[in-house]
Design a protein around this motif. Sequence first.
Motif, PDB file in Angstrom:
ATOM      1  N   ILE A  97      45.420  22.690  64.693  1.00 22.41           N
ATOM      2  CA  ILE A  97      44.964  23.721  63.763  1.00 22.41           C
ATOM      3  C   ILE A  97      45.486  25.058  64.273  1.00 22.41           C
ATOM      4  O   ILE A  97      45.310  25.403  65.432  1.00 22.41           O
ATOM      5  CB  ILE A  97      43.430  23.724  63.647  1.00 22.41           C
ATOM      6  CG1 ILE A  97      43.003  22.371  63.113  1.00 22.41           C
ATOM      7  CG2 ILE A  97      42.950  24.903  62.822  1.00 22.41           C
ATOM      8  CD1 ILE A  97      41.760  22.301  62.349  1.00 22.41           C
ATOM      9  N   ARG A  98      46.170  25.772  63.389  1.00 28.53           N
ATOM     10  CA  ARG A  98      46.767  27.050  63.759  1.00 28.53           C
ATOM     11  C   ARG A  98      45.955  28.186  63.163  1.00 28.53           C
ATOM     12  O   ARG A  98      45.212  27.990  62.202  1.00 28.53           O
ATOM     13  CB  ARG A  98      48.215  27.091  63.271  1.00 28.53           C
ATOM     14  CG  ARG A  98      49.071  26.010  63.944  1.00 28.53           C
ATOM     15  CD  ARG A  98      50.459  25.935  63.377  1.00 28.53           C
ATOM     16  NE  ARG A  98      51.157  27.214  63.471  1.00 28.53           N
ATOM     17  CZ  ARG A  98      52.261  27.503  62.800  1.00 28.53           C
ATOM     18  NH1 ARG A  98      52.812  26.619  61.986  1.00 28.53           N
ATOM     19  NH2 ARG A  98      52.835  28.680  62.933  1.00 28.53           N
ATOM     20  N   THR A  99      46.132  29.377  63.717  1.00 30.86           N
ATOM     21  CA  THR A  99      45.400  30.531  63.212  1.00 30.86           C
ATOM     22  C   THR A  99      46.355  31.672  62.919  1.00 30.86           C
ATOM     23  O   THR A  99      47.376  31.837  63.591  1.00 30.86           O
ATOM     24  CB  THR A  99      44.340  31.027  64.226  1.00 30.86           C
ATOM     25  OG1 THR A  99      45.001  31.360  65.444  1.00 30.86           O
ATOM     26  CG2 THR A  99      43.299  29.959  64.495  1.00 30.86           C
ATOM     27  N   GLY A 100      46.002  32.427  61.905  1.00 29.52           N
ATOM     28  CA  GLY A 100      46.703  33.656  61.575  1.00 29.52           C
ATOM     29  C   GLY A 100      45.722  34.792  61.748  1.00 29.52           C
ATOM     30  O   GLY A 100      44.624  34.604  62.269  1.00 29.52           O
ATOM     31  N   ARG A 101      46.081  35.964  61.274  1.00 31.32           N
ATOM     32  CA  ARG A 101      45.164  37.101  61.399  1.00 31.32           C
ATOM     33  C   ARG A 101      43.876  36.883  60.638  1.00 31.32           C
ATOM     34  O   ARG A 101      42.805  37.249  61.104  1.00 31.32           O
ATOM     35  CB  ARG A 101      45.845  38.373  60.875  1.00 31.32           C
ATOM     36  CG  ARG A 101      46.538  39.145  61.959  1.00 31.32           C
ATOM     37  CD  ARG A 101      47.135  40.394  61.429  1.00 31.32           C
ATOM     38  NE  ARG A 101      46.119  41.437  61.353  1.00 31.32           N
ATOM     39  CZ  ARG A 101      46.379  42.697  61.120  1.00 31.32           C
ATOM     40  NH1 ARG A 101      47.615  43.080  60.922  1.00 31.32           N
ATOM     41  NH2 ARG A 101      45.433  43.586  61.065  1.00 31.32           N
ATOM     42  N   HIS A 102      43.980  36.305  59.441  1.00 26.78           N
ATOM     43  CA  HIS A 102      42.806  36.172  58.583  1.00 26.78           C
ATOM     44  C   HIS A 102      42.603  34.750  58.086  1.00 26.78           C
ATOM     45  O   HIS A 102      41.928  34.551  57.071  1.00 26.78           O
ATOM     46  CB  HIS A 102      42.929  37.107  57.373  1.00 26.78           C
ATOM     47  CG  HIS A 102      43.104  38.535  57.760  1.00 26.78           C
ATOM     48  ND1 HIS A 102      42.081  39.295  58.268  1.00 26.78           N
ATOM     49  CD2 HIS A 102      44.185  39.345  57.748  1.00 26.78           C
ATOM     50  CE1 HIS A 102      42.521  40.513  58.539  1.00 26.78           C
ATOM     51  NE2 HIS A 102      43.807  40.565  58.224  1.00 26.78           N
TER      52      HIS A 102
ATOM     53  N   LEU B 154      59.688  17.261  58.528  1.00 29.34           N
ATOM     54  CA  LEU B 154      58.254  17.474  58.434  1.00 29.34           C
ATOM     55  C   LEU B 154      57.994  18.827  59.081  1.00 29.34           C
ATOM     56  O   LEU B 154      58.278  19.015  60.267  1.00 29.34           O
ATOM     57  CB  LEU B 154      57.471  16.374  59.147  1.00 29.34           C
ATOM     58  CG  LEU B 154      55.951  16.532  59.141  1.00 29.34           C
ATOM     59  CD1 LEU B 154      55.406  16.510  57.711  1.00 29.34           C
ATOM     60  CD2 LEU B 154      55.294  15.444  59.976  1.00 29.34           C
ATOM     61  N   VAL B 155      57.499  19.771  58.290  1.00 30.33           N
ATOM     62  CA  VAL B 155      57.341  21.153  58.749  1.00 30.33           C
ATOM     63  C   VAL B 155      55.883  21.574  58.632  1.00 30.33           C
ATOM     64  O   VAL B 155      55.248  21.390  57.587  1.00 30.33           O
ATOM     65  CB  VAL B 155      58.232  22.115  57.915  1.00 30.33           C
ATOM     66  CG1 VAL B 155      58.039  23.549  58.369  1.00 30.33           C
ATOM     67  CG2 VAL B 155      59.693  21.706  58.004  1.00 30.33           C
ATOM     68  N   ASN B 156      55.348  22.136  59.722  1.00 27.24           N
ATOM     69  CA  ASN B 156      54.034  22.762  59.720  1.00 27.24           C
ATOM     70  C   ASN B 156      54.280  24.237  59.452  1.00 27.24           C
ATOM     71  O   ASN B 156      55.054  24.877  60.175  1.00 27.24           O
ATOM     72  CB  ASN B 156      53.370  22.544  61.085  1.00 27.24           C
ATOM     73  CG  ASN B 156      52.020  23.203  61.195  1.00 27.24           C
ATOM     74  OD1 ASN B 156      51.949  24.422  61.270  1.00 27.24           O
ATOM     75  ND2 ASN B 156      50.978  22.421  61.227  1.00 27.24           N
ATOM     76  N   TYR B 157      53.660  24.776  58.410  1.00 29.27           N
ATOM     77  CA  TYR B 157      53.982  26.150  58.005  1.00 29.27           C
ATOM     78  C   TYR B 157      52.713  26.946  57.693  1.00 29.27           C
ATOM     79  O   TYR B 157      51.694  26.374  57.324  1.00 29.27           O
ATOM     80  CB  TYR B 157      54.908  26.134  56.779  1.00 29.27           C
ATOM     81  CG  TYR B 157      54.266  25.578  55.536  1.00 29.27           C
ATOM     82  CD1 TYR B 157      53.749  26.418  54.559  1.00 29.27           C
ATOM     83  CD2 TYR B 157      54.163  24.212  55.343  1.00 29.27           C
ATOM     84  CE1 TYR B 157      53.144  25.906  53.426  1.00 29.27           C
ATOM     85  CE2 TYR B 157      53.558  23.697  54.206  1.00 29.27           C
ATOM     86  CZ  TYR B 157      53.057  24.542  53.260  1.00 29.27           C
ATOM     87  OH  TYR B 157      52.443  24.028  52.141  1.00 29.27           O
ATOM     88  N   PRO B 158      52.789  28.275  57.832  1.00 27.35           N
ATOM     89  CA  PRO B 158      51.630  29.120  57.528  1.00 27.35           C
ATOM     90  C   PRO B 158      51.515  29.361  56.015  1.00 27.35           C
ATOM     91  O   PRO B 158      52.500  29.253  55.285  1.00 27.35           O
ATOM     92  CB  PRO B 158      51.924  30.423  58.271  1.00 27.35           C
ATOM     93  CG  PRO B 158      53.404  30.462  58.403  1.00 27.35           C
ATOM     94  CD  PRO B 158      53.870  29.034  58.461  1.00 27.35           C
ATOM     95  N   PRO B 159      50.324  29.722  55.549  1.00 24.68           N
ATOM     96  CA  PRO B 159      50.092  29.922  54.116  1.00 24.68           C
ATOM     97  C   PRO B 159      50.940  31.017  53.483  1.00 24.68           C
ATOM     98  O   PRO B 159      51.174  31.002  52.286  1.00 24.68           O
ATOM     99  CB  PRO B 159      48.606  30.298  54.025  1.00 24.68           C
ATOM    100  CG  PRO B 159      48.015  29.982  55.331  1.00 24.68           C
ATOM    101  CD  PRO B 159      49.112  29.878  56.332  1.00 24.68           C
ATOM    102  N   LYS B 160      51.426  31.968  54.272  1.00 30.52           N
ATOM    103  CA  LYS B 160      52.210  33.065  53.700  1.00 30.52           C
ATOM    104  C   LYS B 160      53.642  32.655  53.356  1.00 30.52           C
ATOM    105  O   LYS B 160      54.355  33.410  52.704  1.00 30.52           O
ATOM    106  CB  LYS B 160      52.228  34.261  54.653  1.00 30.52           C
ATOM    107  CG  LYS B 160      52.952  34.012  55.960  1.00 30.52           C
ATOM    108  CD  LYS B 160      52.854  35.233  56.848  1.00 30.52           C
ATOM    109  CE  LYS B 160      53.533  34.985  58.179  1.00 30.52           C
ATOM    110  NZ  LYS B 160      53.430  36.167  59.043  1.00 30.52           N
TER     111      LYS B 160
END
Length: 137
Positions: free
Chosen positions: A7-12, A68-74
Amino acid sequence: MDNSQEIRTGRHCVFNMHVHLVFVAKYRRDVFTKAMLETMNEVFKRICLDFEAKLVEFDGEHDHVHLLVNYPPKVAISSLVNSLKGASSRILRTKHPEIKNKLWGNALWSPSYFAASCGGAPIGIIKQYIQQQQTPH
């Protein structure tokens, strides 16, 4: 290249988003060698880092590749795909000039691609979980 459940985290936000991508060589020509796939793997890893994404898995055959790529929501998948295909095409032509003999015209990749979201719980389980929420009266 593992930790696909990380599980990754971003600023928000907190996220664990994966996409399965398939790119096909133009006209499904048999163009890729093992050395070319190794070059693509390095290029794809570098491009993913530029998007704050992670290349979790990569492999291919003579006429197509799977990522297979894990990517952030942005990240817009279409932008990621355009960068992956564009950079890999440019660099493959430079590092493996013999590829030009296997192509018709100047295009390496078919303009289309396959993308599927994957990972996490099946859709049915998520729907059931949402339906079981305690709605206020």
